[in-house]
Each structure stands twice: as C-alpha cells, then as structure tokens.
Design a protein around this motif. Structure first.
Motif, mmCIF file in Angstrom:
data_model
loop_
_atom_site.group_PDB
_atom_site.id
_atom_site.type_symbol
_atom_site.label_atom_id
_atom_site.label_comp_id
_atom_site.label_asym_id
_atom_site.label_seq_id
_atom_site.Cartn_x
_atom_site.Cartn_y
_atom_site.Cartn_z
ATOM 1 N N LEU A 142 -21.845 -21.500 19.064
ATOM 2 C CA LEU A 142 -22.669 -20.338 19.231
ATOM 3 C C LEU A 142 -23.594 -20.606 20.500
ATOM 4 O O LEU A 142 -23.852 -19.691 21.037
ATOM 5 N N GLN A 143 -23.722 -21.968 21.072
ATOM 6 C CA GLN A 143 -24.568 -22.145 22.205
ATOM 7 C C GLN A 143 -23.790 -21.511 23.458
ATOM 8 O O GLN A 143 -24.238 -21.079 24.451
ATOM 9 N N ALA A 144 -22.390 -21.952 23.275
ATOM 10 C CA ALA A 144 -21.523 -21.319 24.488
ATOM 11 C C ALA A 144 -21.031 -19.801 24.481
ATOM 12 O O ALA A 144 -20.590 -19.408 25.346
ATOM 13 N N LEU A 145 -21.187 -19.399 23.358
ATOM 14 C CA LEU A 145 -20.636 -18.094 23.016
ATOM 15 C C LEU A 145 -21.199 -16.903 23.770
ATOM 16 O O LEU A 145 -20.267 -16.055 24.464
ATOM 17 N N PRO A 146 -22.327 -16.734 24.080
ATOM 18 C CA PRO A 146 -22.649 -15.764 25.116
ATOM 19 C C PRO A 146 -22.064 -15.482 26.462
ATOM 20 O O PRO A 146 -21.416 -14.601 26.874
ATOM 21 N N ARG A 147 -21.943 -16.951 27.085
ATOM 22 C CA ARG A 147 -21.383 -17.002 28.264
ATOM 23 C C ARG A 147 -19.754 -16.692 28.144
ATOM 24 O O ARG A 147 -19.363 -16.020 29.061
ATOM 25 N N GLN A 148 -19.281 -17.254 27.166
ATOM 26 C CA GLN A 148 -17.993 -17.148 26.898
ATOM 27 C C GLN A 148 -17.363 -15.535 26.591
ATOM 28 O O GLN A 148 -16.596 -15.250 27.073
ATOM 29 N N LEU A 149 -18.055 -14.950 26.065
ATOM 30 C CA LEU A 149 -17.966 -13.562 25.762
ATOM 31 C C LEU A 149 -17.923 -12.929 26.969
ATOM 32 O O LEU A 149 -16.931 -12.044 27.583
ATOM 33 N N ARG A 150 -18.653 -13.168 28.152
ATOM 34 C CA ARG A 150 -19.072 -12.556 29.495
ATOM 35 C C ARG A 150 -17.621 -13.011 30.283
ATOM 36 O O ARG A 150 -17.001 -12.231 30.889
ATOM 37 N N ASN A 151 -17.267 -14.323 30.110
ATOM 38 C CA ASN A 151 -16.382 -14.937 30.864
ATOM 39 C C ASN A 151 -14.744 -13.995 30.564
ATOM 40 O O ASN A 151 -13.826 -14.086 31.229
ATOM 41 N N SER A 152 -14.655 -13.865 29.080
ATOM 42 C CA SER A 152 -13.405 -13.347 28.486
ATOM 43 C C SER A 152 -13.191 -11.942 28.666
ATOM 44 O O SER A 152 -12.471 -11.421 27.704
ATOM 45 N N TRP A 153 -13.853 -11.099 29.321
ATOM 46 C CA TRP A 153 -13.748 -9.651 29.551
ATOM 47 C C TRP A 153 -12.103 -9.184 29.713
ATOM 48 O O TRP A 153 -11.845 -8.144 29.320
ATOM 49 N N TYR A 154 -11.629 -10.226 30.424
ATOM 50 C CA TYR A 154 -10.205 -9.764 30.921
ATOM 51 C C TYR A 154 -9.180 -9.658 29.757
ATOM 52 O O TYR A 154 -8.107 -9.086 29.682
ATOM 53 N N ILE A 155 -9.628 -10.577 28.582
ATOM 54 C CA ILE A 155 -8.894 -10.391 27.175
ATOM 55 C C ILE A 155 -8.532 -9.056 26.855
ATOM 56 O O ILE A 155 -7.579 -8.491 26.528
ATOM 57 N N ALA A 156 -9.917 -8.285 26.634
ATOM 58 C CA ALA A 156 -9.973 -7.137 26.103
ATOM 59 C C ALA A 156 -9.150 -5.982 27.198
ATOM 60 O O ALA A 156 -8.718 -5.262 26.593
ATOM 61 N N PHE A 157 -9.543 -6.213 28.440
ATOM 62 C CA PHE A 157 -8.932 -5.504 29.344
ATOM 63 C C PHE A 157 -7.427 -5.570 29.266
ATOM 64 O O PHE A 157 -7.058 -4.455 29.326
ATOM 65 N N ASN A 158 -6.843 -6.533 29.167
ATOM 66 C CA ASN A 158 -5.537 -6.617 29.101
ATOM 67 C C ASN A 158 -4.984 -6.009 27.805
ATOM 68 O O ASN A 158 -3.609 -5.745 27.834
ATOM 69 N N ARG A 159 -5.742 -5.592 27.076
ATOM 70 C CA ARG A 159 -5.170 -5.261 25.586
ATOM 71 C C ARG A 159 -5.314 -3.464 26.018
ATOM 72 O O ARG A 159 -4.566 -2.900 24.928
ATOM 73 N N LEU A 160 -5.778 -2.997 26.974
ATOM 74 C CA LEU A 160 -5.702 -1.782 26.964
ATOM 75 C C LEU A 160 -4.391 -1.123 27.354
ATOM 76 O O LEU A 160 -3.423 -1.865 28.143
ATOM 77 N N VAL A 162 -1.658 0.820 29.695
ATOM 78 C CA VAL A 162 -1.257 1.171 31.004
ATOM 79 C C VAL A 162 -2.502 0.669 32.091
ATOM 80 O O VAL A 162 -1.763 0.231 33.128
ATOM 81 N N LEU A 163 -3.597 0.598 31.999
ATOM 82 C CA LEU A 163 -4.548 0.076 32.966
ATOM 83 C C LEU A 163 -4.232 -1.166 33.829
ATOM 84 O O LEU A 163 -4.311 -1.288 34.626
ATOM 85 N N PRO A 164 -3.938 -2.057 32.785
ATOM 86 C CA PRO A 164 -3.959 -3.302 33.283
ATOM 87 C C PRO A 164 -2.695 -3.670 34.394
ATOM 88 O O PRO A 164 -2.852 -4.250 35.339
ATOM 89 N N GLU A 165 -1.595 -2.970 33.925
ATOM 90 C CA GLU A 165 -0.464 -2.923 34.642
ATOM 91 C C GLU A 165 -0.681 -2.361 35.717
ATOM 92 O O GLU A 165 -0.285 -2.810 37.081
ATOM 93 N N ARG A 166 -1.526 -1.299 35.956
ATOM 94 C CA ARG A 166 -1.694 -0.600 37.306
ATOM 95 C C ARG A 166 -2.629 -1.089 38.140
ATOM 96 O O ARG A 166 -2.903 -1.063 39.299
ATOM 97 N N THR A 167 -3.598 -2.263 37.809
ATOM 98 C CA THR A 167 -4.661 -2.978 38.580
ATOM 99 C C THR A 167 -4.206 -4.428 38.653
ATOM 100 O O THR A 167 -5.533 -5.067 39.390
ATOM 101 N N LEU A 168 -3.128 -5.051 38.312
ATOM 102 C CA LEU A 168 -3.015 -6.175 38.459
ATOM 103 C C LEU A 168 -3.153 -6.964 39.898
ATOM 104 O O LEU A 168 -3.721 -8.239 40.230
ATOM 105 N N ASP A 169 -2.816 -6.054 41.027
ATOM 106 C CA ASP A 169 -3.014 -6.401 42.273
ATOM 107 C C ASP A 169 -4.320 -6.718 42.464
ATOM 108 O O ASP A 169 -4.674 -7.663 43.652
#
Length: 308
Positions: A142-160, A162-169
């Motif tokens: 739980l102590q590391a969770l707030p920072r880790q959630l911020r760091n892990s934004w890309y996981i939710a993004f990659n589940r979207l 079309v958008l991930p494929e278009r922006t990987l560059d």
C-alpha cells in the motif's frame, strides 16, 4: 551473433543466437532470453555474449508480434501463450533439464510463471524488473501503490481501442525516457520502432495488455499454462531491479524478496532504471552468471541447488 528461424505451431520466431565459446553448440546447455515491452531481442547484446563465453548456448527470440518474428495464427497475447512459446523454443532446440530462462519485463512475467509451473522444462530462472505478482500481496504494498498507479498509466492506455497503435511512435520514446532516466537509447529505439512498424505487429504487441483483462480464456493449446503467473515460483530465482526504475517502484524488489523460495536472491542495481541489463551490463552480467553458475550445473565449485 547469428539469427535463426524457429517454427512453432502457431508462430514463427526469429531469434538471435550466441554460440558457446570452445564447445559444441548443439550439445551445450540452453539459455533462453526473453525481452519485454517496448523492446527487442537486441536488449540482450551484453548478456548473450557473456553467457556464451561461459559455455551456454544462447537464444533470444523476438517474441510473438515483434518483427522480424511473425504474427501468431491464433492472435493470442496471453501470458500462457508466451509460456508456450518459451517451452516450444526449448523443445525445438533440444534443450535439456539444465536449461536456463532469463526474462525482462514481459519476459520476466513469462519466466516467473514458468518458474511456478510444475511442467516447466527450465531448471534455473532469472527475472529482471518485474517480480512474481503474488509476491507483492502484502500490506506494505500500500505504501508504494499511489506512485505505482501513476507509473502504470500505460497499462490502461494500451487496453484502449485503436489509439495505442496510432501513437506508439511517440509513446515508446517517452516510456524509455521516463523508465530509464539518463539512459541514451539511440541504439535501441530504432530497433524497437522497426519491430512494430506495421499495424499488424503493433496490434499484436498491444494485445499483450488487452489479453490481461480479456473475458475470454486463451486458446485450448495454452490452457495448461493458464494461471501460473499468479503462483509463487517452485524453484529459487534471481530477481534484479533497477534502483532508479521509473516503471515499477524499486520498493517492490524488497517486498518480493520476503516471499520468494529459499535459495532465491534479489538485488537493486544502482545507476540503473527499468532497462538495467543495458544501463549496467557489467553488474547485471556478473549477478546473472554467479546465480546460474556454470552450464555443467555448478556454482562456486558446488552443485547448484536442484529445481523443485
């Protein structure tokens, strides 16, 4: 370093290989090195030769979806499918019971899962940057969770869609900058972007993340491996983490250490972020070679700990 083709039932993998120094390549113990996201088999350009110099027969595939490897015929990006590919490489190349498996990021997830599965053909496992998931189940997380959630934004993004494929560059260079601050990635980024240059490969690579939350089970051929990623390793493993990792909080390494099997080793690598095998290759190579021991199954002149 050479490149070979490995034909598996559902995908053709191109792999980099390093032949053992002073030994017969076909008879030497096998070491399989698995890269992660967003990366390629070239991430092992330091460790591969170091292992070969010690007598290992080293193979590092571009994992399914990363060119020049192909797109799998079943489209599966499940962890179980990645496990099946690693076992398929072992089988195709005649790996023995002394084979070693080293993984980084998604490769580490695969390696951790195989270390937990009773049917794994690998006897020694090294994981870099991602610890076994279940080892993080503690109140201290739980102590590391707030920072880790911020760091892990890309996981939710990659589940979207079309958008991930278009922006990987744009996303891929940003991830390398933030995950490994200060590392000069000019030798790596062109290879990564070339590996995901076309829509089909991009969709396959992003599909790893979409499979994490898919309501559908993996195809039948992979189901025997399903769920191992949520179990603790059955054998001692080496787990290394960059002290300046901007992807996974370095505090996770200490949390993992308390739950790994006896004989396991963990370590923080100073001066390294997420791509520690590239940022501090001498130290990572040293730790990996010491843990794996010689290909004949000895460590410091003593028999290596047997797998469970």
């Amino acid at each position: 370093m050479k490149e070979i083709r490995i034909d598996l039932p559902t995908v053709t993998l191109r792999s980099l290989t390093w032949a053992p120094v002073g030994g017969a390549p076909d008879d030497a113990p096998l070491a399989v090195l698995l890269h992660g996201f967003p990366d390629t088999a070239l991430t092992w350009r330091h460790l591969g030769p170091a292992l070969a110099a010690e007598g290992w027969r080293v193979v590092a595939p571009f994992t399914r979806g990363y060119a020049p490897s192909g797109i799998s015929s079943d489209g599966a990006g499940h962890i179980a499918a990645l496990m099946d590919d690693a076992v398929g490489i072992h089988r195709a190349l005649g790996g023995g019971p002394d084979a070693a498996l080293v993984g980084h990021d998604w490769g580490a997830i695969t390696a951790n899962a195989l270390a937990a599965h009773p049917d794994s053909p690998f006897s020694r496992v090294v994981a870099l940057a991602v610890p076994p998931f279940v080892s993080l189940r503690s109140a201290a997380m739980l102590q590391a969770l707030p920072r880790q959630l911020r760091n892990s934004w890309y996981i939710a993004f990659n589940r979207l869609p079309v958008l991930p494929e278009r922006t990987l560059d744009r996303v891929v260079p940003r991830l390398w900058r933030t995950w490994s601050p200060g590392y000069e990635a000019s030798a790596d980024l062109p290879a990564v972007l070339a590996a995901i240059a076309d829509p089909a490969h991009r969709r396959a690579v992003v599909g790893y993340y979409r499979a994490l939350t898919s309501p559908f089970r993996p195809p039948p051929r992979y189901r025997a491996w399903r769920g191992a990623e949520m179990q603790l390793p059955r054998m001692p493993i080496l787990y290394l983490h960059g002290a300046q990792d901007g992807c996974l909080d370095p505090r996770l390494a200490a949390l993992a250490a308390a739950h790994l099997p006896p004989g396991s080793e963990t370590g923080l690598i100073d001066g390294a972020g997420h791509f520690l095998q590239l940022e501090q290759p001498d130290e990572v190579n040293r730790r990996v070679l010491e843990f794996l021991g010689s290909p004949e199954g000895t460590q410091d002149g003593k028999p290596a700990a047997p797998s469970l």
